[in-house]
Design a protein around this motif. Structure first.
Motif, PDB file in Angstrom:
ATOM      1  N   GLU A   1       3.778 -14.230  -5.886  1.00  0.00           N
ATOM      2  CA  GLU A   1       4.691 -13.820  -4.813  1.00  0.00           C
ATOM      3  C   GLU A   1       5.387 -12.511  -5.153  1.00  0.00           C
ATOM      4  OE1 GLU A   1       8.714 -15.499  -2.645  1.00  0.00           O
ATOM      5  OE2 GLU A   1       7.206 -16.930  -3.320  1.00  0.00           O
ATOM      6  N   ILE A   2       5.828 -12.368  -6.394  1.00  0.00           N
ATOM      7  CA  ILE A   2       6.521 -11.147  -6.804  1.00  0.00           C
ATOM      8  C   ILE A   2       5.588  -9.943  -6.728  1.00  0.00           C
ATOM      9  CG2 ILE A   2       7.559  -9.973  -8.789  1.00  0.00           C
ATOM     10  CD1 ILE A   2       8.864 -12.634  -9.532  1.00  0.00           C
ATOM     11  N   ILE A   3       4.331 -10.125  -7.137  1.00  0.00           N
ATOM     12  CA  ILE A   3       3.360  -9.026  -7.051  1.00  0.00           C
ATOM     13  C   ILE A   3       3.161  -8.617  -5.597  1.00  0.00           C
ATOM     14  CG2 ILE A   3       0.914  -8.439  -7.350  1.00  0.00           C
ATOM     15  CD1 ILE A   3       1.014 -10.138  -9.949  1.00  0.00           C
ATOM     16  N   ALA A   4       3.083  -9.605  -4.697  1.00  0.00           N
ATOM     17  CA  ALA A   4       2.929  -9.287  -3.274  1.00  0.00           C
ATOM     18  C   ALA A   4       4.134  -8.516  -2.748  1.00  0.00           C
ATOM     19  CB  ALA A   4       2.721 -10.569  -2.467  1.00  0.00           C
ATOM     20  N   LEU A   5       5.329  -8.889  -3.193  1.00  0.00           N
ATOM     21  CA  LEU A   5       6.542  -8.201  -2.748  1.00  0.00           C
ATOM     22  C   LEU A   5       6.636  -6.785  -3.297  1.00  0.00           C
ATOM     23  CD1 LEU A   5       9.150 -11.096  -3.117  1.00  0.00           C
ATOM     24  CD2 LEU A   5       8.390 -10.051  -0.985  1.00  0.00           C
ATOM     25  N   LEU A   6       6.357  -6.632  -4.584  1.00  0.00           N
ATOM     26  CA  LEU A   6       6.526  -5.330  -5.234  1.00  0.00           C
ATOM     27  C   LEU A   6       5.388  -4.356  -4.960  1.00  0.00           C
ATOM     28  CD1 LEU A   6       7.926  -6.229  -8.766  1.00  0.00           C
ATOM     29  CD2 LEU A   6       9.108  -5.064  -6.916  1.00  0.00           C
ATOM     30  N   ALA A   7       4.179  -4.870  -4.918  1.00  0.00           N
ATOM     31  CA  ALA A   7       3.017  -3.978  -4.867  1.00  0.00           C
ATOM     32  C   ALA A   7       2.455  -3.774  -3.464  1.00  0.00           C
ATOM     33  CB  ALA A   7       1.918  -4.529  -5.785  1.00  0.00           C
ATOM     34  N   ALA A   8       3.102  -4.318  -2.439  1.00  0.00           N
ATOM     35  CA  ALA A   8       2.565  -4.211  -1.072  1.00  0.00           C
ATOM     36  C   ALA A   8       2.205  -2.785  -0.662  1.00  0.00           C
ATOM     37  CB  ALA A   8       3.525  -4.841  -0.073  1.00  0.00           C
ATOM     38  N   PRO A   9       3.102  -1.794  -0.868  1.00  0.00           N
ATOM     39  CA  PRO A   9       2.727  -0.431  -0.460  1.00  0.00           C
ATOM     40  C   PRO A   9       1.534   0.118  -1.228  1.00  0.00           C
ATOM     41  CG  PRO A   9       4.865  -0.449  -1.579  1.00  0.00           C
ATOM     42  CD  PRO A   9       4.481  -1.870  -1.357  1.00  0.00           C
ATOM     43  N   LEU A  10       1.433  -0.211  -2.507  1.00  0.00           N
ATOM     44  CA  LEU A  10       0.301   0.257  -3.309  1.00  0.00           C
ATOM     45  C   LEU A  10      -0.989  -0.444  -2.896  1.00  0.00           C
ATOM     46  CD1 LEU A  10       1.989   0.372  -6.827  1.00  0.00           C
ATOM     47  CD2 LEU A  10       1.597   2.269  -5.257  1.00  0.00           C
ATOM     48  N   LEU A  11      -0.893  -1.746  -2.593  1.00  0.00           N
ATOM     49  CA  LEU A  11      -2.068  -2.490  -2.164  1.00  0.00           C
ATOM     50  C   LEU A  11      -2.617  -1.948  -0.849  1.00  0.00           C
ATOM     51  CD1 LEU A  11      -0.811  -6.105  -2.999  1.00  0.00           C
ATOM     52  CD2 LEU A  11      -2.680  -4.895  -4.146  1.00  0.00           C
ATOM     53  N   VAL A  12      -1.717  -1.605   0.071  1.00  0.00           N
ATOM     54  CA  VAL A  12      -2.148  -1.024   1.350  1.00  0.00           C
ATOM     55  C   VAL A  12      -2.830   0.320   1.118  1.00  0.00           C
ATOM     56  CG1 VAL A  12      -1.327  -0.034   3.522  1.00  0.00           C
ATOM     57  CG2 VAL A  12      -0.455  -2.247   2.756  1.00  0.00           C
ATOM     58  N   ARG A  13      -2.258   1.116   0.239  1.00  0.00           N
ATOM     59  CA  ARG A  13      -2.810   2.452  -0.019  1.00  0.00           C
ATOM     60  C   ARG A  13      -4.170   2.384  -0.701  1.00  0.00           C
ATOM     61  NH1 ARG A  13       0.880   6.005  -3.707  1.00  0.00           N
ATOM     62  NH2 ARG A  13       2.335   5.450  -2.034  1.00  0.00           N
ATOM     63  N   TRP A  14      -4.322   1.467  -1.653  1.00  0.00           N
ATOM     64  CA  TRP A  14      -5.556   1.421  -2.453  1.00  0.00           C
ATOM     65  C   TRP A  14      -6.650   0.543  -1.842  1.00  0.00           C
ATOM     66  CZ3 TRP A  14      -2.518   0.353  -7.606  1.00  0.00           C
ATOM     67  CH2 TRP A  14      -1.903   1.543  -8.015  1.00  0.00           C
ATOM     68  N   PHE A  15      -6.263  -0.563  -1.191  1.00  0.00           N
ATOM     69  CA  PHE A  15      -7.264  -1.542  -0.753  1.00  0.00           C
ATOM     70  C   PHE A  15      -7.256  -1.822   0.748  1.00  0.00           C
ATOM     71  CE2 PHE A  15      -6.023  -2.686  -5.150  1.00  0.00           C
ATOM     72  CZ  PHE A  15      -7.228  -2.413  -5.781  1.00  0.00           C
ATOM     73  N   GLY A  16      -6.303  -1.293   1.484  1.00  0.00           N
ATOM     74  CA  GLY A  16      -6.258  -1.518   2.923  1.00  0.00           C
ATOM     75  C   GLY A  16      -5.151  -2.465   3.339  1.00  0.00           C
ATOM     76  N   LYS A  17      -4.963  -2.583   4.646  1.00  0.00           N
ATOM     77  CA  LYS A  17      -3.833  -3.334   5.187  1.00  0.00           C
ATOM     78  C   LYS A  17      -3.926  -4.844   4.998  1.00  0.00           C
ATOM     79  CE  LYS A  17      -2.505   0.028   8.702  1.00  0.00           C
ATOM     80  NZ  LYS A  17      -2.231   0.246  10.135  1.00  0.00           N
ATOM     81  N   LEU A  18      -5.133  -5.351   4.770  1.00  0.00           N
ATOM     82  CA  LEU A  18      -5.283  -6.799   4.585  1.00  0.00           C
ATOM     83  C   LEU A  18      -4.982  -7.244   3.150  1.00  0.00           C
ATOM     84  CD1 LEU A  18      -8.537  -7.484   6.642  1.00  0.00           C
ATOM     85  CD2 LEU A  18      -6.174  -7.922   7.333  1.00  0.00           C
ATOM     86  N   ALA A  19      -4.949  -6.290   2.218  1.00  0.00           N
ATOM     87  CA  ALA A  19      -4.771  -6.633   0.802  1.00  0.00           C
ATOM     88  C   ALA A  19      -3.457  -7.376   0.510  1.00  0.00           C
ATOM     89  CB  ALA A  19      -4.893  -5.383  -0.062  1.00  0.00           C
ATOM     90  N   PRO A  20      -2.297  -6.922   1.031  1.00  0.00           N
ATOM     91  CA  PRO A  20      -1.064  -7.673   0.743  1.00  0.00           C
ATOM     92  C   PRO A  20      -1.091  -9.094   1.294  1.00  0.00           C
ATOM     93  CG  PRO A  20      -0.549  -5.503   1.617  1.00  0.00           C
ATOM     94  CD  PRO A  20      -2.021  -5.686   1.787  1.00  0.00           C
ATOM     95  N   ILE A  21      -1.814  -9.295   2.393  1.00  0.00           N
ATOM     96  CA  ILE A  21      -1.918 -10.634   2.969  1.00  0.00           C
ATOM     97  C   ILE A  21      -2.715 -11.539   2.030  1.00  0.00           C
ATOM     98  CG2 ILE A  21      -2.735 -11.986   4.939  1.00  0.00           C
ATOM     99  CD1 ILE A  21      -2.339  -9.502   6.675  1.00  0.00           C
TER     100      ILE A  21
END
Length: 200
Positions: free
Chosen positions: A132-152
Motif C-alpha cells: 500500500e505504501i509503495i502504491a501511495l508513494l510511487a504512483a506518479p513514477l509508476l504512471v510515468r514509467w509503466f502507464g496509467k494502469l500501473a498504480p492500480i
C-alpha cells in the motif's frame, strides 16, 4: 509525490501517537478510521460526480479493463513463486499466501496468523502494508514509467479505498471505475486465495 509524502507522514504520526498513548483510551480508533474512510470516499465521489465527462466515460469503458484484476492476481502470484525460489526456508505456498493479501493487511494477516502462526502473520502484515505504501508513494513514477494502469495493479485490494484518491490524481478520473472494480474483485479474492494457500 508531495501529497503521498504527506499521507505517509500522517501514517507515521499515527504510529507515534498510538505507541506513546497520546490519544485518550475512550477514543474508539476503529470507528474513527471508518468515519475518516467514509468521508474520503464521499469527497472522491463528489469530485467524480461533478465532472460529467467522467460519468460518460463509465458507459464507454472498454470491457478489456475487466481483465486487469485477473492480471494483478496472476502477476502477484507469479512474483511470489519467483521469491519462493530465493527463500529456501519458505515454501511456495507460504509466499503465495502472503502475496494473496493484495494489500488487504487487516484480513490476510489475521487468517495467516490463525493458520501459520504469529511470525507468518507479522510478515504478511508488513508485506501488505508495504504494498500500500509503495502504491501511495510511487504512483506518479509508476504512471510515468509503466502507464496509467500501473498504480492500480500495484495497489491491489486498496484501489477501491485508501489508494483511490492517489490513483484518481495521477491516473485520471476516467480510470476511477476501473480502480474501484479492480479493488472489489481483488478484495473478494483475498479470503479464498489466502485460505487456499495456507491449507496447502
Amino acid at each position: 509525490m508531495k501529497g503521498s509524502l504527506i499521507i505517509i507522514a500522517f501514517f507515521v504520526l499515527g504510529i507515534i501517537c498510538g505507541h506513546q498513548h497520546l490519544l485518550p483510551d475512550s477514543l474508539n480508533v476503529a470507528d474513527l478510521s471508518f468515519y475518516a474512510l467514509c468521508a474520503l470516499m464521499f469527497f472522491v465521489g463528489i469530485s467524480v460526480g461533478c465532472d460529467p465527462k467522467t460519468l460518460l466515460s463509465f458507459r464507454q469503458l472498454n470491457p478489456r479493463f475487466a481483465l486487469l484484476p485477473l492480471m494483478t492476481i496472476g502477476g502477484t502470484l507469479a512474483g511470489c513463486l519467483v521469491v519462493s525460489l530465493l527463500l529456501p526456508h519458505r515454501s511456495a505456498a507460504d509466499c503465495c499466501a502472503i502475496g494473496s493479501g493484495f494489500g488487504y493487511y487487516s484480513l490476510s494477516s489475521i487468517i495467516i496468523t490463525e493458520y501459520k502462526g504469529p511470525a507468518m502473520g507479522t510478515i504478511a502484515l508488513l508485506s501488505n502494508i508495504m504494498r500500500e505504501i509503495i502504491a501511495l508513494l510511487a504512483a506518479p513514477l509508476l504512471v510515468r514509467w509503466f502507464g496509467k494502469l500501473a498504480p492500480i495493479a500495484v495497489g491491489g485490494a486498496t484501489t477501491m479505498d485508501t489508494t483511490l484518491p492517489i490513483i484518481t490524481r495521477y491516473s485520471g478520473k476516467e480510470l476511477v471505475v476501473v480502480s474501484i472494480f479492480h479493488g472489489c474483485l481483488t478484495d473478494f479474492s483475498v479470503t479464498f486465495l489466502v485460505t487456499l494457500f495456507c491449507s496447502l
